[in-house]
Design an enzyme around this catalytic site. Structure first.
Site, PDB file in Angstrom:
ATOM      1  N   HIS A 196       0.816  -1.211   0.000  1.00  0.00           N
ATOM      2  CA  HIS A 196       0.000   0.000   0.000  1.00  0.00           C
ATOM      3  C   HIS A 196       0.845   1.254   0.000  1.00  0.00           C
ATOM      4  CE1 HIS A 196      -3.380  -2.632   1.698  1.00  0.00           C
ATOM      5  NE2 HIS A 196      -3.390  -2.606   0.401  1.00  0.00           N
ATOM      6  N   GLU A 436       1.359 -13.192 -36.681  1.00  0.00           N
ATOM      7  CA  GLU A 436       2.312 -12.665 -37.665  1.00  0.00           C
ATOM      8  C   GLU A 436       2.527 -13.615 -38.835  1.00  0.00           C
ATOM      9  OE1 GLU A 436       5.942 -11.614 -35.641  1.00  0.00           O
ATOM     10  OE2 GLU A 436       5.996 -13.462 -34.497  1.00  0.00           O
ATOM     11  N   ASP A 460       6.064  -8.933 -39.714  1.00  0.00           N
ATOM     12  CA  ASP A 460       6.155 -10.265 -40.301  1.00  0.00           C
ATOM     13  C   ASP A 460       4.894 -10.619 -41.076  1.00  0.00           C
ATOM     14  OD1 ASP A 460       8.729 -11.369 -39.812  1.00  0.00           O
ATOM     15  OD2 ASP A 460       8.250 -11.236 -37.685  1.00  0.00           O
ATOM     16  N   CYS A 507       1.560  -4.589 -32.521  1.00  0.00           N
ATOM     17  CA  CYS A 507       2.874  -4.144 -32.075  1.00  0.00           C
ATOM     18  C   CYS A 507       3.867  -4.024 -33.220  1.00  0.00           C
ATOM     19  CB  CYS A 507       3.411  -5.061 -30.971  1.00  0.00           C
ATOM     20  SG  CYS A 507       3.624  -6.759 -31.514  1.00  0.00           S
TER      21      CYS A 507
HETATM   22  C1  PEP Z   1       6.347  -7.936 -36.061  1.00  0.00           C
HETATM   23  O1  PEP Z   1       6.681  -8.894 -36.742  1.00  0.00           O
HETATM   24  O2  PEP Z   1       5.542  -7.065 -36.451  1.00  0.00           O
HETATM   25  C2  PEP Z   1       6.895  -7.747 -34.708  1.00  0.00           C
HETATM   26  C3  PEP Z   1       6.448  -6.818 -33.912  1.00  0.00           C
HETATM   27  O3  PEP Z   1       7.917  -8.573 -34.340  1.00  0.00           O
HETATM   28  P1  PEP Z   1       9.418  -8.363 -34.826  1.00  0.00           P
HETATM   29  O4  PEP Z   1       9.502  -7.038 -35.539  1.00  0.00           O
HETATM   30  O5  PEP Z   1      10.266  -8.415 -33.624  1.00  0.00           O
HETATM   31  O6  PEP Z   1       9.620  -9.522 -35.742  1.00  0.00           O
HETATM   32 MG    MG Z   2       7.742 -10.523 -35.868  1.00  0.00          MG
END
Ligand code: PEP
Ligand code: MG
Length: 576
Positions: A196, A436, A460, A507
């Site tokens: 806390h 991916e 990817d 991402c």
């Molecule tokens: C992707 O493939 O978009 C990703 C975020 O992974 P990395 O670029 O590390 O392959």
């Molecule tokens: Mg990737």
């Protein structure tokens, strides 16, 4: 000569509980050992002891109520924590039991209080779960408050003005009062990042480093200290150049905050109130600090293979654990997504067999399932770091359900070996997968029941959808994440996530692309994860987006014939 140049500089590392830098003189509080718990009294003293107990109870409760009122104004979400203290303090069953110990056991009020709280504490102290152990700390705090009341002793907070508090432990109530009088930061010997006091420190923006053994006996009142709440570092009697470096860093941070302005703390929501979580992609500890400064709500991608790249060898379990713990602790309570080593292809191929087509070869999860010795160390290190309860594990390059099931079985085995060794970890650590490969996107509905979240790796996904090597400049014109084929696969994965009620983020690099924000929001993503320097610009764009219009835009883009047509649609949109 000032004190900075007279003494030797000493450095101690603890847990970074609340970020920020503080420079100031120490104010050391050493809690004195309390009475023995078996002090007997003569029978005629019983009424007097009971009266003392009641007075202490009433004054402690009144004090707590006052502090709760302050908390309601200054850190409203902390008030419920303090209310818990009040509930423990005024618990009728406990009070009855204390009275009985005085009346029938002939114990002094102090001893009766000690015995009652020790008995209650036993169960919680033994708990493996840090949240339950925190309950034992709460009981200690309430007990000490009562004992202070019995001895008519109240802690003077005013002396703490402009100082850095150093103590074996600190209660949220004391912290609240120290903050009121202008204490700058605090250091404790015990405590967890979920305690806390740590929660309160973060909400008061008070730098804090905790868990530094024996520190209250190492530091003396008035010692000059630097507290680096980002790194969990305490520097005692800094050398003049260390001091100058930190003074500059403190000023730079303040200046940077001023420049970034309100945006850092503003919510990441569209004009019409649709929220999009803003996360950071990190490869290093420095990235984590930058992500925090820019107000990231969590880490959406930690490319753990950077540990291998930095060291040029596979790190040991301990090396990994130290790194994962540091990131989890720094980001706490926000979550961190640790992606299992994505080696192979263009990332760290040393020692791996030569392959003619490495991007289509033993990469990511394929490598890990091939080298279970390496995978096991990583899973165990990640599980150990998960004890903080803010760690998510993510799997790279999944193409088939079989890989996912084999991995889950393997994780289960690692978990049961930790259980056997009594090593704590988060039993419910979320498991996610990267989308991916086109196979993962097309089969997303089949994958979803096996995982807790999706994260679309558009880098990817683009490479594999358009059959264009992401590192080959000759096909750079074909490699286009805006291509409708990529967008449609993304949409398939997003819709599958929605239908299965799991969150989905992006991402890959497109998440930070200025032209893509409205389109991605329109496709329906829940999270965007980008490199820290792009976070605030992205937030600005999210805050200017209208979700309903973004959905219409996404529908148009999905119907387009080519990447360039999608770009035209987005560009025309901007002009309007
Ligand atoms: C992707 O493939 O978009 C990703 C975020 O992974 P990395 O670029 O590390 O392959
Ligand atoms: Mg990737």
């Amino acid at each position: 000569m000032d004190s900075a140049s007279k003494q030797t500089e000493q450095r101690f590392k603890g847990i970074p509980a609340s970020q920020g830098i503080a420079i100031g003189n120490a104010f050391v509080i050493r809690t004195e050992a309390f009475v023995f718990s078996n002090e007997h009294i003569e029978p005629e003293r019983i009424p007097n002891e009971i009266a003392r107990f009641h007075t202490a109870l009433e004054s402690s409760a009144a004090e707590l109520q006052q502090i709760i009122a302050i908390a309601e104004k200054e850190a409203s979400h902390v008030a419920p924590i303090l209310e818990t203290y009040l509930l423990i303090l005024t618990d009728e069953t406990a009070s009855d039991s204390i009275r009985r110990r005085i009346q029938r056991g002939f114990y002094s009020a102090e001893s009766a209080v000690m015995q009652e709280f020790d008995a209650q504490k036993q169960f919680f102290t033994l708990a493996k779960d840090p949240i339950l152990r925190e309950r034992a700390v709460e009981l200690d705090h309430v007990r000490d408050r009562l004992l202070n009341g019995l001895r008519n002793r109240s802690v003077s907070h005013a002396e703490a003005e402009n100082t850095i508090i150093v103590a074996p432990s600190i209660t949220p109530t004391d912290l609240m009062l120290y903050n009121q009088v202008g204490a700058l930061a605090f250091v404790t010997e015990v405590g967890g990042i979920a305690s806390h006091a740590s929660i309160l420190a973060r909400s008061l923006s008070m730098p804090a480093v905790i868990g530094v053994r024996n520190i209250a006996h190492t530091i003396h009142t008035d010692d000059l200290l630097i507290i680096d709440g980002n790194a969990g570092l305490i520097i005692i009697n800094p050398k003049p150049d260390t001091l100058a470096k930190y003074q500059k860093r403190k000023l730079d941070t303040e200046e940077n905050k001023r420049k970034l302005g309100k945006l850092v703390t503003e919510k990441s929501v569209t004009l019409d109130g649709h929220s999009v979580h803003l996360l950071a992609n990190v490869d290093s500890i420095e990235d984590v600090t930058n992500a925090q400064d820019a107000g990231a709500e969590g880490i959406g991608l930690i490319r753990s293979e950077y540990l291998i790249i930095q060291r040029q060898h596979f790190p040991t379990e301990d090396e990994q654990l130290a790194w994962y713990n540091e990131i989890a602790e720094r980001m706490y309570p926000n979550h961190v997504t640790l992606r299992a080593f994505d080696v192979g292809s263009d990332k760290y191929a040393e020692g791996l067999p030569h392959e003619d087509n490495p991007a289509l070869g033993v990469r990511g999860i394929r490598f890990l399932l091939h080298r279970k010795d390496i995978f096991k160390l990583q899973i165990k290190a990640i599980l150990c770091a998960s004890k903080h309860r803010n760690v998510r594990l993510m799997l790279p390059m999944i193409a088939t359900i079989d890989e996912l099931i084999e991995t889950k079985e393997f994780i289960e085995k690692c978990k049961s070996s930790l259980r056997k060794s009594n090593i704590p970890f988060d039993e419910r650590m979320p498991l996610g997968m990267m989308i991916e490969t086109p196979a993962a996107a097309l089969m997303a509905l089949n994958f979803a029941p096996h995982v807790d979240f999706f994260s679309i790796g558009t880098n990817d996904l683009t490479q594999y959808t358009l059959a264009a090597d992401r590192t080959n400049e000759y096909v750079a014109g074909i490699f286009d994440p805006f291509h409708p084929a990529v967008l449609r696969l993304m949409k398939t994965a997003i819709d599958a996530a929605k239908a299965s009620s799991i969150p989905v983020g992006i991402c890959g690099e497109i998440a930070g692309h200025a032209a893509a924000t409205e389109l991605l929001i329109g496709l329906g993503v829940d999270e965007l994860s980008v490199t820290p320097p792009l976070l605030l610009e992205l937030k600005k764009r999210i805050r200017k987006t209208d979700f309903l219009k973004a959905q219409t835009l996404a529908t148009m883009a999905l119907r387009a014939n080519s990447g360039s047509e999608v770009r035209k649609i987005l560009a025309n949109r901007k002009k309007k």
